[in-house]
Structure formats: C-alpha cells, structure tokens
Design a protein around this motif. Structure first.
Motif, PDB file in Angstrom:
ATOM      1  N   SER A  30       4.044  60.261  61.701  1.00 59.41           N
ATOM      2  CA  SER A  30       4.885  59.808  60.298  1.00 59.41           C
ATOM      3  C   SER A  30       3.773  58.808  59.637  1.00 59.41           C
ATOM      4  CB  SER A  30       6.209  59.174  60.371  1.00 59.41           C
ATOM      5  OG  SER A  30       5.923  57.829  61.433  1.00 59.41           O
ATOM      6  N   LEU A  31       4.216  59.089  58.311  1.00 59.53           N
ATOM      7  CA  LEU A  31       2.996  58.025  57.288  1.00 59.53           C
ATOM      8  C   LEU A  31       3.787  57.060  56.702  1.00 59.53           C
ATOM      9  CD1 LEU A  31       0.353  57.384  55.851  1.00 59.53           C
ATOM     10  CD2 LEU A  31       0.697  59.228  54.598  1.00 59.53           C
ATOM     11  N   ASP A  32       3.587  55.842  56.956  1.00 60.05           N
ATOM     12  CA  ASP A  32       4.361  54.740  56.144  1.00 60.05           C
ATOM     13  C   ASP A  32       3.436  54.052  55.464  1.00 60.05           C
ATOM     14  OD1 ASP A  32       6.680  55.602  57.345  1.00 60.05           O
ATOM     15  OD2 ASP A  32       6.521  53.911  58.979  1.00 60.05           O
ATOM     16  N   ILE A  33       3.963  53.824  53.955  1.00 63.91           N
ATOM     17  CA  ILE A  33       3.091  53.114  52.959  1.00 63.91           C
ATOM     18  C   ILE A  33       3.985  51.813  52.690  1.00 63.91           C
ATOM     19  CG2 ILE A  33       2.141  52.911  50.830  1.00 63.91           C
ATOM     20  CD1 ILE A  33       1.647  55.992  51.071  1.00 63.91           C
ATOM     21  N   SER A  34       3.569  50.570  52.692  1.00 64.60           N
ATOM     22  CA  SER A  34       4.121  49.516  52.298  1.00 64.60           C
ATOM     23  C   SER A  34       3.153  48.874  51.388  1.00 64.60           C
ATOM     24  CB  SER A  34       4.418  48.542  53.782  1.00 64.60           C
ATOM     25  OG  SER A  34       3.303  48.448  54.207  1.00 64.60           O
ATOM     26  N   ALA A  35       3.817  47.964  50.464  1.00 67.23           N
ATOM     27  CA  ALA A  35       3.202  47.139  49.758  1.00 67.23           C
ATOM     28  C   ALA A  35       4.035  45.991  49.100  1.00 67.23           C
ATOM     29  CB  ALA A  35       2.866  47.884  48.387  1.00 67.23           C
ATOM     30  N   ALA A  36       3.169  45.060  48.781  1.00 61.84           N
ATOM     31  CA  ALA A  36       4.034  43.790  48.234  1.00 61.84           C
ATOM     32  C   ALA A  36       3.010  43.092  47.230  1.00 61.84           C
ATOM     33  CB  ALA A  36       4.125  42.843  49.323  1.00 61.84           C
ATOM     34  N   ILE A  37       3.834  42.303  46.209  1.00 58.10           N
ATOM     35  CA  ILE A  37       3.079  41.614  45.130  1.00 58.10           C
ATOM     36  C   ILE A  37       3.905  40.215  44.551  1.00 58.10           C
ATOM     37  CG2 ILE A  37       4.010  42.912  43.255  1.00 58.10           C
ATOM     38  CD1 ILE A  37       1.226  42.567  42.035  1.00 58.10           C
ATOM     39  N   GLY A  38       3.358  39.252  44.430  1.00 57.27           N
ATOM     40  CA  GLY A  38       4.132  38.128  44.007  1.00 57.27           C
ATOM     41  C   GLY A  38       3.481  36.888  44.064  1.00 57.27           C
ATOM     42  N   LEU A  39       4.066  35.867  44.202  1.00 57.92           N
ATOM     43  CA  LEU A  39       3.640  34.452  43.988  1.00 57.92           C
ATOM     44  C   LEU A  39       3.589  33.454  45.470  1.00 57.92           C
ATOM     45  CD1 LEU A  39       4.785  33.721  40.063  1.00 57.92           C
ATOM     46  CD2 LEU A  39       2.504  34.577  40.991  1.00 57.92           C
ATOM     47  N   GLN A  40       2.699  33.017  45.542  1.00 58.61           N
ATOM     48  CA  GLN A  40       2.743  32.051  46.758  1.00 58.61           C
ATOM     49  C   GLN A  40       2.144  30.602  46.651  1.00 58.61           C
ATOM     50  OE1 GLN A  40       1.287  33.844  50.535  1.00 58.61           O
ATOM     51  NE2 GLN A  40       2.761  32.622  51.616  1.00 58.61           N
ATOM     52  N   ALA A  41       2.681  29.552  46.831  1.00 58.80           N
ATOM     53  CA  ALA A  41       1.778  28.478  46.894  1.00 58.80           C
ATOM     54  C   ALA A  41       2.393  27.394  47.843  1.00 58.80           C
ATOM     55  CB  ALA A  41       1.830  27.905  45.423  1.00 58.80           C
ATOM     56  N   PHE A  42       1.751  26.228  48.079  1.00 58.50           N
ATOM     57  CA  PHE A  42       2.198  25.204  48.891  1.00 58.50           C
ATOM     58  C   PHE A  42       2.915  24.038  48.220  1.00 58.50           C
ATOM     59  CE2 PHE A  42      -2.154  23.974  48.520  1.00 58.50           C
ATOM     60  CZ  PHE A  42      -2.028  22.640  47.997  1.00 58.50           C
ATOM     61  N   LYS A  43       2.848  24.232  46.780  1.00 60.30           N
ATOM     62  CA  LYS A  43       3.516  23.314  45.815  1.00 60.30           C
ATOM     63  C   LYS A  43       4.150  24.083  44.759  1.00 60.30           C
ATOM     64  CE  LYS A  43       2.558  18.815  44.107  1.00 60.30           C
ATOM     65  NZ  LYS A  43       1.217  17.995  43.618  1.00 60.30           N
ATOM     66  N   PRO A  44       5.256  23.814  44.316  1.00 60.28           N
ATOM     67  CA  PRO A  44       5.916  24.725  43.346  1.00 60.28           C
ATOM     68  C   PRO A  44       4.992  24.638  41.856  1.00 60.28           C
ATOM     69  CG  PRO A  44       7.546  23.393  44.531  1.00 60.28           C
ATOM     70  CD  PRO A  44       6.353  22.895  44.987  1.00 60.28           C
ATOM     71  N   SER A  45       4.431  23.614  41.759  1.00 60.78           N
ATOM     72  CA  SER A  45       3.450  23.319  40.458  1.00 60.78           C
ATOM     73  C   SER A  45       2.472  24.310  40.282  1.00 60.78           C
ATOM     74  CB  SER A  45       3.089  21.926  40.247  1.00 60.78           C
ATOM     75  OG  SER A  45       2.447  21.507  41.269  1.00 60.78           O
ATOM     76  N   TYR A  46       1.986  24.815  41.417  1.00 58.13           N
ATOM     77  CA  TYR A  46       0.948  25.705  41.492  1.00 58.13           C
ATOM     78  C   TYR A  46       1.307  27.124  41.391  1.00 58.13           C
ATOM     79  CZ  TYR A  46      -1.672  22.015  43.322  1.00 58.13           C
ATOM     80  OH  TYR A  46      -2.571  20.524  43.593  1.00 58.13           O
ATOM     81  N   PHE A  47       2.879  27.222  41.444  1.00 56.11           N
ATOM     82  CA  PHE A  47       3.340  28.648  41.186  1.00 56.11           C
ATOM     83  C   PHE A  47       2.530  29.354  40.139  1.00 56.11           C
ATOM     84  CE2 PHE A  47       6.800  30.967  43.379  1.00 56.11           C
ATOM     85  CZ  PHE A  47       6.697  30.698  44.576  1.00 56.11           C
ATOM     86  N   LEU A  48       2.359  28.917  38.909  1.00 56.96           N
ATOM     87  CA  LEU A  48       2.133  29.671  37.867  1.00 56.96           C
ATOM     88  C   LEU A  48       0.599  29.500  37.497  1.00 56.96           C
ATOM     89  CD1 LEU A  48       4.852  28.698  35.496  1.00 56.96           C
ATOM     90  CD2 LEU A  48       4.574  30.765  36.938  1.00 56.96           C
ATOM     91  N   LYS A  49      -0.151  29.154  38.556  1.00 52.63           N
ATOM     92  CA  LYS A  49      -1.649  29.143  38.360  1.00 52.63           C
ATOM     93  C   LYS A  49      -2.274  30.582  38.680  1.00 52.63           C
ATOM     94  CE  LYS A  49      -2.476  24.053  38.786  1.00 52.63           C
ATOM     95  NZ  LYS A  49      -3.304  23.066  39.458  1.00 52.63           N
ATOM     96  N   PHE A  50      -2.714  31.071  37.734  1.00 53.68           N
ATOM     97  CA  PHE A  50      -3.237  32.714  38.129  1.00 53.68           C
ATOM     98  C   PHE A  50      -4.849  32.649  38.072  1.00 53.68           C
ATOM     99  CE2 PHE A  50       1.144  33.167  35.937  1.00 53.68           C
ATOM    100  CZ  PHE A  50       1.445  33.991  37.229  1.00 53.68           C
ATOM    101  N   PRO A  51      -5.399  33.214  38.729  1.00 56.65           N
ATOM    102  CA  PRO A  51      -4.844  34.038  39.754  1.00 56.65           C
ATOM    103  C   PRO A  51      -4.865  33.536  41.306  1.00 56.65           C
ATOM    104  CG  PRO A  51      -7.352  34.526  39.562  1.00 56.65           C
ATOM    105  CD  PRO A  51      -6.910  33.445  38.762  1.00 56.65           C
ATOM    106  N   GLU A  52      -4.853  32.148  41.361  1.00 55.49           N
ATOM    107  CA  GLU A  52      -5.087  31.554  42.704  1.00 55.49           C
ATOM    108  C   GLU A  52      -3.651  31.962  43.410  1.00 55.49           C
ATOM    109  OE1 GLU A  52      -5.932  30.299  39.837  1.00 55.49           O
ATOM    110  OE2 GLU A  52      -7.849  29.429  40.081  1.00 55.49           O
TER     111      GLU A  52
END
Length: 477
Positions: free
Chosen positions: A324-346
C-alpha cells in the motif's frame, strides 16, 4: 543522514516488490447456474400477473384499505427501511475512505532535557538572537493542518465502495420482498376472517335446525314414538354445535388481532363485508414464463446483488496481499514563544512523506481473511441458485394447487347440495317414523361438516391465488 534515508526507502521498496511478486491464493471462479425450464407445464403465454399493481389485483376496497394501513404502519417494514438507511450510510463511509483525510491540530508542550546530554549540551549557551539564549525549559507551541491519503493503487477502496453499493441495492430488494410478503399476509388473514364469519353463520343456522329437531323428538317421546336416548342425543348435538360457535368466535378474535398487528394498531374491529363468502371469485392469473422470475422476484435479485458484493469482497481481500502507498503531509506554524508565531519564514513548519509497505512474513491472517471471503462468495452463489430453484418450485406448486382446488371446490359444492336435500328428506322421514333419530343426527352432522369444508376450500382458493401472485414476484411494484 540523507544516504541512510535513501537506503531505507530502497529497502522498503524492494520488500514491497518482493511481496507483489509472491504467488497469491486463487479466486473461486464458479459461475452460478441460472438456467430455468422454458415453460410451466404447457403454458407458453408470456403475460405475467406479477406486473399488475396490487391495487388493481385486489378488488375488495376494505382489503385495499387494510393493505394501505399496513404499508404505512407495519413495524417490520419500518425496521427493514432502517436497514436501507444503514446500508446507505455504509456507502458514504466507504466513499470517504477514498478521499484524503484532513485535520487541524493545535497544541502546546514543555521540554526539559538534561544538561549533560547531546541536545542539552548543544543548546547551552546557544544564542537565537544577540544576547538571547535558548530558553530552558523549552516551550513548544504549534498550529498546523495535516492530511493523510491512502492511494488506491489496487482498487481495494473502490471495490469496497462498490460492495457497499451492492449491499445497499440488496437491502432495497429485501424491503421489496418484505413488502410483497406483508401484502400477501394481510390478504391471507382477511380471507380467513371472512371465512370464519361465514362458518359462524352456518353453525348458528345449524343450531336452529338442531333445536327444531330436538323439539320434534321431545314431542315424539311424549307420544311414545321416541325414547329418552334420542332426546339426549339431540340435546348433546345442540351443545356440541354451541361449543363450536365459541371456538369460531375465539378464532375470529385472534385473526382480527393478527391483522391489527400487521397494521401496527391496537385491537379494533376489522371492517369487512360479511356477505356470502362463497360468491367470491378468485382473480384470474397468468403465469408467464419462468425466466421472468429473475426480474420479478425481489428475493432473487437480492441474492444476485449479495453475490456481486461477495465477489467484490474477494477482490478487496486479495488486494491486502499487495503493498500500500500512503502519503502524509502537514503545514503550519511552530515556535517556542507565542510572539514568534508570526515570524515568517522562521516559524513555518511543513512535512511531506510517502510510504510503501506490504506484508512480507507471517501472512496467515491475510490468507485467512481471503479464504473467508472466497467461502462467502461460494455461499452467496449457492444461495442465489437456491433462490431461483425455490421460486420456480413455489410457482409450480401454487399453479398445481389452484387447478386442484377448483376441481375440489366443484365436488364439495355438489356434496353440500346433496346433503342439504338429504336433511329435508331425513326430517320428513323422521316425522313419519320411517327412519330413526341416529340417521337424522348423522345427516345433520355430515351436512354441517361439508358446509364448513366448502368454506375452507373457498378460502384456500382465494389464498392460493394470493400466494401465486406473491410467488411470481407481484405486489412490490
């Protein structure tokens, strides 16, 4: 690191291909025998009574109203309708499995690793910005969308959906089969009720006749022309007939309640015409040709659809042997501090992975599932053949029964006429003391039994036509 991942992928792919190349168990390829005789007896007419709608087949408006109520309220039919809904939802489930599953994930966490570990030593003193070191402990905030999709290479999921569709259509035919049986059952009980009404009326008439004979024998006893034995014999005959009257009243009540049960209602009187039951004429029927059973009988079509679903189940079970062939994907935001959430592309995270996997060792469970599916396919095929054979034999039996009952009814009618005349003759002879009381009693008893049997035969005639209509596949259209 890249080289290691590449080698791992190659190993997985090689193992999957090895699985695909293994010899697989064979699929049973038996073809169902759907051949039926070309004609019934000597009938070559293709006109078939099963095509007549039930409202046109039955002529009694009271019976039509009862069937209408039964179709609306019968609990068994409602249960069958819910089985259709269950089967319909199963299609939606299988259809959903064909599509990628997408979800949204949000989470937070904290991680504190030992200072004297490779990760702890690496993080110590590491600056993420001038004058700012990696926090200790390290928080983790993430918000991401993820997806997973099993690529249907071997049509496993599509065949599973088709099997669910066949079972849905099968449940519809099951409802049709329940409907035609319900109509026949209501008609059977209705004709039985009419027969009981008429039998009860005949018993009441016979009681009056026996009372008159009892009065005569009492007079004869006073004139010393009869004995006390004759009086007691006539008295016992009257009591026997009265007992039979109450038995018929009980049967009438039970039959009414059987109809009430089919109609989904509490006990109430069933509206009917209590006229002369013997004047009712069975509907004219035309048998058609046996091959029409495959299209008209819901139980045959149900068995055919179950066979189609079982064949698809075998294909689904066979596909389990392939990788069987399984494809998985994910995209989102991750940071260790909420204020860094919107810092792109870091703060952006993304992942894309594809896996090929297949069974290699210890495939006994898969083989067992495949063997089970294969056996169920054979079961479904034999059930399909049995349904066809059973349908033909049922029609053949009813066709013969209708003909024999017609002849039997004619003979019983002549018997009743002869016994009615014998009652008049025996009474006249008894009054003139030319026959004894025993002959009068036996004549009255024989006449009563023959009348009750005549009504029973008429009921069987009417029911045989109803069963014939049902067995041809009529009533559900």
């Amino acid at each position: 690191m890249y080289k290691f991942k590449k080698e791992r992928c190659l190993i997985a792919l090689s193992a999957a291909l090895a699985v695909a190349g293994c010899k697989l168990p064979s699929v049973a390829t038996n073809t169902p025998n759907t051949a039926v005789p070309e004609i019934y007896s000597n009938s070559k007419d293709s006109t078939n009574t099963a095509t007549i709608p039930w409202r046109s087949f039955f002529k009694d408006q009271n019976l039509i109203n009862l069937i209408d109520t039964a179709i609306k309220n019968n609990q068994e039919l409602k249960i069958t309708m819910q089985e259709i809904e269950i089967a319909k939802n199963e299609i939606r489930i299988k259809k959903g499995e064909l599509l990628p599953s997408v979800g949204l994930r949000a989470g937070t966490g904290v991680e504190k690793v030992g200072r004297y570990t490779s990760q702890g030593a690496g993080d110590a003193g590491t600056e993420i910005a001038p004058g700012k070191a990696v926090p200790d402990p390290l928080m983790d905030y993430n918000l991401s969308a993820y997806a997973h999709w099993e690529v249907d290479i071997w049509k496993k999921l599509r065949n599973s959906k088709k099997a669910a569709l066949s079972r849905y259509l099968s449940s519809v035919e099951g409802k049709n089969f329940a409907l035609t049986n319900l109509i026949a059952e209501v008609a059977d009980s209705y004709y039985e009720l009419l027969a009981l009404d008429n039998q009860l009326e005949i018993v009441k008439q016979n009681i009056e006749l026996q009372k008159n004979a009892l009065a005569i024998v009492k007079v004869q006893k006073e004139a010393a022309r009869a004995t006390e034995l004759a009086v007691q014999k006539f008295q016992a005959e009257v009591l026997t007939s009265k007992s039979l009257e109450f038995e018929l009243l009980q049967k009438t009540k039970e039959t009414e309640n059987r109809i009430n049960f089919l109609l989904g209602q509490y006990p109430q009187e069933i509206k009917r015409d209590r006229g002369n039951f013997l004047d009712l004429l069975p509907a004219m029927v035309q048998v058609g040709v046996p091959s029409q059973l495959l299209a008209n009988r819901p139980d045959i079509k149900q068995a055919e659809l179950e066979l189609s679903a079982a064949k698809l189940d075998v294909n689904v079970a066979r596909a389990a042997f392939y990788p069987s062939l399984d494809i998985s994907a994910a995209i989102g935001l991750q940071a260790f501090k909420p204020s860094y959430f919107l810092k792109f592309p870091e703060s952006v995270l993304y992942a894309l992975a594809g896996d090929i996997a297949g069974p290699l060792i210890n495939r006994n469970a898969i083989k067992a599932e495949f063997s089970t599916a294969n056996a169920r396919q054979l079961q479904a095929m034999y059930n399909y053949e049995r349904s066809i054979l059973n349908a033909y034999l049922e029609v053949s039996n009813q066709l013969s029964k209708i003909g024999n009952l017609d002849k039997s009814y004619e003979l019983k009618s002549q018997q009743v006429d002869a016994l009615n005349k014998s009652i008049v003759v025996s009474n006249d002879l008894f009054k003139s003391a030319r026959v004894n009381y025993f002959e009068v009693l036996m004549t009255q008893r024989d006449a009563l039994e023959s009348k009750l049997e005549l009504i029973e035969t008429k009921k069987e005639q009417l029911n045989a036509v109803v069963h014939f209509y049902r067995d041809l596949g009529g009533g559900w259209k």
